[in-house]
Motif scaffolding. Structure first.
Motif, PDB file in Angstrom:
ATOM      1  N   ASP A 290       9.722   5.448  -1.672  1.00 58.50           N
ATOM      2  CA  ASP A 290       9.645   4.128  -2.303  1.00 58.50           C
ATOM      3  C   ASP A 290       8.889   4.240  -3.620  1.00 58.50           C
ATOM      4  O   ASP A 290       8.212   5.228  -3.885  1.00 58.50           O
ATOM      5  CB  ASP A 290       8.982   3.110  -1.360  1.00 58.50           C
TER       6      ASP A 290
ATOM      7  N   MET B  11       2.028   3.282  11.999  1.00 57.05           N
ATOM      8  CA  MET B  11       1.822   4.686  11.664  1.00 57.05           C
ATOM      9  C   MET B  11       1.284   5.465  12.855  1.00 57.05           C
ATOM     10  O   MET B  11       1.614   6.624  13.042  1.00 57.05           O
ATOM     11  CB  MET B  11       0.852   4.817  10.481  1.00 57.05           C
TER      12      MET B  11
ATOM     13  N   SER C 221      -4.661  -1.602   8.642  1.00 55.58           N
ATOM     14  CA  SER C 221      -3.581  -2.245   7.906  1.00 55.58           C
ATOM     15  C   SER C 221      -4.162  -2.997   6.716  1.00 55.58           C
ATOM     16  O   SER C 221      -5.219  -3.587   6.811  1.00 55.58           O
ATOM     17  CB  SER C 221      -2.839  -3.217   8.819  1.00 55.58           C
ATOM     18  N   LEU C 222      -3.440  -2.933   5.598  1.00 54.70           N
ATOM     19  CA  LEU C 222      -3.899  -3.681   4.432  1.00 54.70           C
ATOM     20  C   LEU C 222      -3.069  -4.943   4.252  1.00 54.70           C
ATOM     21  O   LEU C 222      -3.191  -5.644   3.271  1.00 54.70           O
ATOM     22  CB  LEU C 222      -3.800  -2.808   3.174  1.00 54.70           C
ATOM     23  N   LYS C 223      -2.182  -5.198   5.247  1.00 57.12           N
ATOM     24  CA  LYS C 223      -1.306  -6.365   5.102  1.00 57.12           C
ATOM     25  C   LYS C 223      -1.875  -7.539   5.877  1.00 57.12           C
ATOM     26  O   LYS C 223      -2.450  -7.354   6.953  1.00 57.12           O
ATOM     27  CB  LYS C 223       0.076  -6.015   5.659  1.00 57.12           C
TER      28      LYS C 223
ATOM     29  N   THR D  38       0.113  -5.075  11.731  1.00 53.63           N
ATOM     30  CA  THR D  38      -0.506  -4.782  13.024  1.00 53.63           C
ATOM     31  C   THR D  38      -1.350  -3.522  12.914  1.00 53.63           C
ATOM     32  O   THR D  38      -2.261  -3.305  13.695  1.00 53.63           O
ATOM     33  CB  THR D  38       0.559  -4.547  14.105  1.00 53.63           C
ATOM     34  N   GLY D  39      -1.006  -2.659  11.960  1.00 51.00           N
ATOM     35  CA  GLY D  39      -1.747  -1.410  11.827  1.00 51.00           C
ATOM     36  C   GLY D  39      -1.483  -0.464  12.986  1.00 51.00           C
ATOM     37  O   GLY D  39      -2.297   0.389  13.317  1.00 51.00           O
TER      38      GLY D  39
ATOM     39  N   ASN E 145       7.707   0.000   6.250  1.00 50.71           N
ATOM     40  CA  ASN E 145       6.528   0.159   5.388  1.00 50.71           C
ATOM     41  C   ASN E 145       6.936   0.347   3.933  1.00 50.71           C
ATOM     42  O   ASN E 145       6.320  -0.214   3.036  1.00 50.71           O
ATOM     43  CB  ASN E 145       5.700   1.375   5.825  1.00 50.71           C
TER      44      ASN E 145
HETATM   45  P1  ADP Z   1       1.265  -2.191   9.143  1.00 46.78           P
HETATM   46  O1  ADP Z   1       2.585  -1.871   8.506  1.00 46.78           O
HETATM   47  O2  ADP Z   1       1.391  -3.129  10.296  1.00 46.78           O
HETATM   48  O3  ADP Z   1       0.219  -2.622   8.168  1.00 46.78           O
HETATM   49  P2  ADP Z   1       1.194   0.636   9.559  1.00 46.78           P
HETATM   50  O4  ADP Z   1       0.473   1.491  10.529  1.00 46.78           O
HETATM   51  O5  ADP Z   1       2.682   0.720   9.549  1.00 46.78           O
HETATM   52  O6  ADP Z   1       0.708  -0.849   9.803  1.00 46.78           O
HETATM   53  O7  ADP Z   1       0.655   0.981   8.117  1.00 46.78           O
HETATM   54  C1  ADP Z   1      -0.719   0.976   7.880  1.00 46.78           C
HETATM   55  C2  ADP Z   1      -1.028   0.801   6.415  1.00 46.78           C
HETATM   56  O8  ADP Z   1      -0.637   1.925   5.686  1.00 46.78           O
HETATM   57  C3  ADP Z   1      -0.300  -0.344   5.746  1.00 46.78           C
HETATM   58  O9  ADP Z   1      -0.983  -1.565   5.919  1.00 46.78           O
HETATM   59  C4  ADP Z   1      -0.266   0.077   4.298  1.00 46.78           C
HETATM   60  O10 ADP Z   1      -1.431  -0.303   3.643  1.00 46.78           O
HETATM   61  C5  ADP Z   1      -0.234   1.603   4.370  1.00 46.78           C
HETATM   62  N1  ADP Z   1       1.111   2.127   4.122  1.00 46.78           N
HETATM   63  C6  ADP Z   1       1.967   2.650   5.020  1.00 46.78           C
HETATM   64  N2  ADP Z   1       3.107   3.059   4.430  1.00 46.78           N
HETATM   65  C7  ADP Z   1       2.972   2.813   3.115  1.00 46.78           C
HETATM   66  C8  ADP Z   1       3.821   3.005   1.945  1.00 46.78           C
HETATM   67  N3  ADP Z   1       5.058   3.520   2.035  1.00 46.78           N
HETATM   68  N4  ADP Z   1       3.317   2.624   0.746  1.00 46.78           N
HETATM   69  C9  ADP Z   1       2.097   2.087   0.637  1.00 46.78           C
HETATM   70  N5  ADP Z   1       1.264   1.865   1.680  1.00 46.78           N
HETATM   71  C10 ADP Z   1       1.693   2.213   2.910  1.00 46.78           C
END
Ligand code: ADP
Ligand code: MG
Length: 400
Positions: free
Chosen positions: A338, A367, A357-359, A363-364, A310
């Motif tokens: 980061d 975390m 998830s914002l990507k 997969t969301g 992440n």
């Molecule tokens: P994914 O990585 O598949 O999107 P995650 O559960 O790992 O799902 O993360 C969920 C969301 O949390 C991410 O899409 C992102 O928007 C946000 N996020 C997590 N870690 C960070 C980080 N270090 N910096 C910024 N945004 C983060």
């Protein structure tokens, strides 16, 4: 905060009893009855407004209506006090006005009511001391200080009751929310395990054929590009399934062992090093002293991979992701730092929700898995993040 949901029938019975008492107050043995003085008319109007508000509250329980009920009932009790000075027990009602808003479990309303009541009663005492001098309210004037002390004491008691009830209700609510969250995770986990197995095989078959097509000379370049796209999407689906399956794995496969954080961090950063390089980002690792914890190595690795991934994904090209670990009293503290896009408070609060998830290819689930692993080993996870500045994720595990 939501107020208690009353049983409808009981609510109406109670409200009708209150309405009946208020009406009988107007009609039965009322010294002002029949005389159309201001006080009596005001009394009548307030009874009507209050009755209507209480009766419609069950159907339309809005914050505004609650505020109106509290204000109207306060004015009602003050009207009784002012226009029926011979009935000395109306003073008791004044003491109890803030207690009404405890019923609604609305803190703001309660503090408003408490303040309103204090200011009003203090003004009445001022009026009695300076102007009225005991002609109308002899029972209050005779022992002014005693009466005022009693009033203050009653407000403190009511505040205390409010404080205790409110704390209790808040705790209960938190507890219910946690249970709901756990239940949701459990059902998603079980569902995923069942569905994942069923979906994985057809996906592999489809993926295999697509790979064949991708290399087949009979297909045009355009068609091959489509195949590559499809393979990519299949890979994402595969990722979702793998993430889910690790959650749903039986507990007995996950033995708890002594984990050297330094060794695991080294192997995880090595693993992710190439992933960072692809995106032109690097990872910097710093471990201070001996950091030993008790956990399952695979799960611990999974936690770190998710966090570091992440961090890399949030970073800009050329950025460095710092990973540190150190022993601090009874804890091992691991930080993943980061300087990437960062998160707003709302985003941080949403972390851990499945599929958040914002990507575009996220997969969301990462975390959510991290949260459950940290919780399992009685650790904690905290986020410090600001938009555009970056994020620091701090994980603490009890050390051994
Ligand atoms: P994914 O990585 O598949 O999107 P995650 O559960 O790992 O799902 O993360 C969920 C969301 O949390 C991410 O899409 C992102 O928007 C946000 N996020 C997590 N870690 C960070 C980080 N270090 N910096 C910024 N945004 C983060
Ligand atoms: Mg992730």
């Amino acid at each position: 905060m939501r107020e208690l949901t009353f049983n409808k029938k009981i609510y109406y019975i109670v409200v009708w009893i209150i309405v009946a008492i208020m009406i009988s107050g107007l009609l039965v043995d009322n010294p002002r009855f029949g005389r159309f003085e201001f006080g009596y008319i005001a009394h009548c109007i307030l009874v009507v407004i209050l009755s209507v508000c209480l009766l419609i509250y069950q159907r339309k329980s809005t914050g505004l209506l609650r505020l109106i009920i509290i204000i109207v009932s306060s004015v009602f009790f003050y009207t009784l006090f002012i226009f029926y000075p011979e009935t000395f027990s109306t003073f008791i009602f004044l003491c109890f006005i803030p207690a009404l808003s405890i019923l609604y479990f609305d803190s703001k309303l309660f503090y408003f009511s408490l303040l309103f009541n204090f200011v009003s009663t203090a003004s009445i005492f001022g009026f009695i001391i300076f102007f009225e001098k005991g002609h109308i309210y002899p029972h209050i004037e005779q022992d002014l200080i005693g009466n005022f002390a009693n009033f203050i004491a009653s407000q403190i008691i009511i505040y205390f009751i409010f404080y205790v009830t409110n704390a209790h209700i808040k705790r209960l609510q938190l507890y219910y929310e946690q249970i709901q969250q756990t239940e949701r995770l459990k059902t998603t986990g079980q569902l995923a395990a069942a569905v994942a197995h069923e979906i994985r095989n057809p996906l592999t078959v489809v993926g295999g054929f697509l790979q064949l097509f991708e290399q087949d000379k009979r297909f045009s370049e355009d068609q091959k590009r489509h195949c590559t796209l499809m393979i990519d999407e299949l890979k994402t689906a595969e990722q979702v399934i793998s993430q889910f399956l690790t959650m749903a794995k039986p507990e007995k496969e996950k033995v708890t062992e002594t984990v050297d954080v330094k060794v695991v961090l080294q192997s995880v950063t090595d693993l992710l090093y190439s992933y960072g390089l692809i995106h032109d980002k690097s990872i910097e690792l710093k471990v201070n002293g001996d950091c030993m914890i008790s956990a399952n190595t695979i799960e611990f690795k999974q936690l770190l991979i998710n966090l570091i991934k992440n961090a890399i994904e949030a970073s800009e090209i050329g950025d460095i992701v710092q990973v540190t670990a150190e022993s601090e009293k009874d804890f091992v503290v691991i930080k993943v730092i980061d300087h990437g896009r960062g998160m707003s408070k709302e985003e941080v609060a949403t972390l851990g929700t499945p599929f958040y998830s914002l990507k575009s290819k996220g997969t969301g689930l990462g975390m959510m898995i991290c949260f459950s692993i940290v919780e399992k080993y009685k650790g904690t996870i905290d986020f410090q993040s600001s938009m555009g500045q970056g994020t620091t994720v701090m994980v603490r595990f009890p050390s051994i």
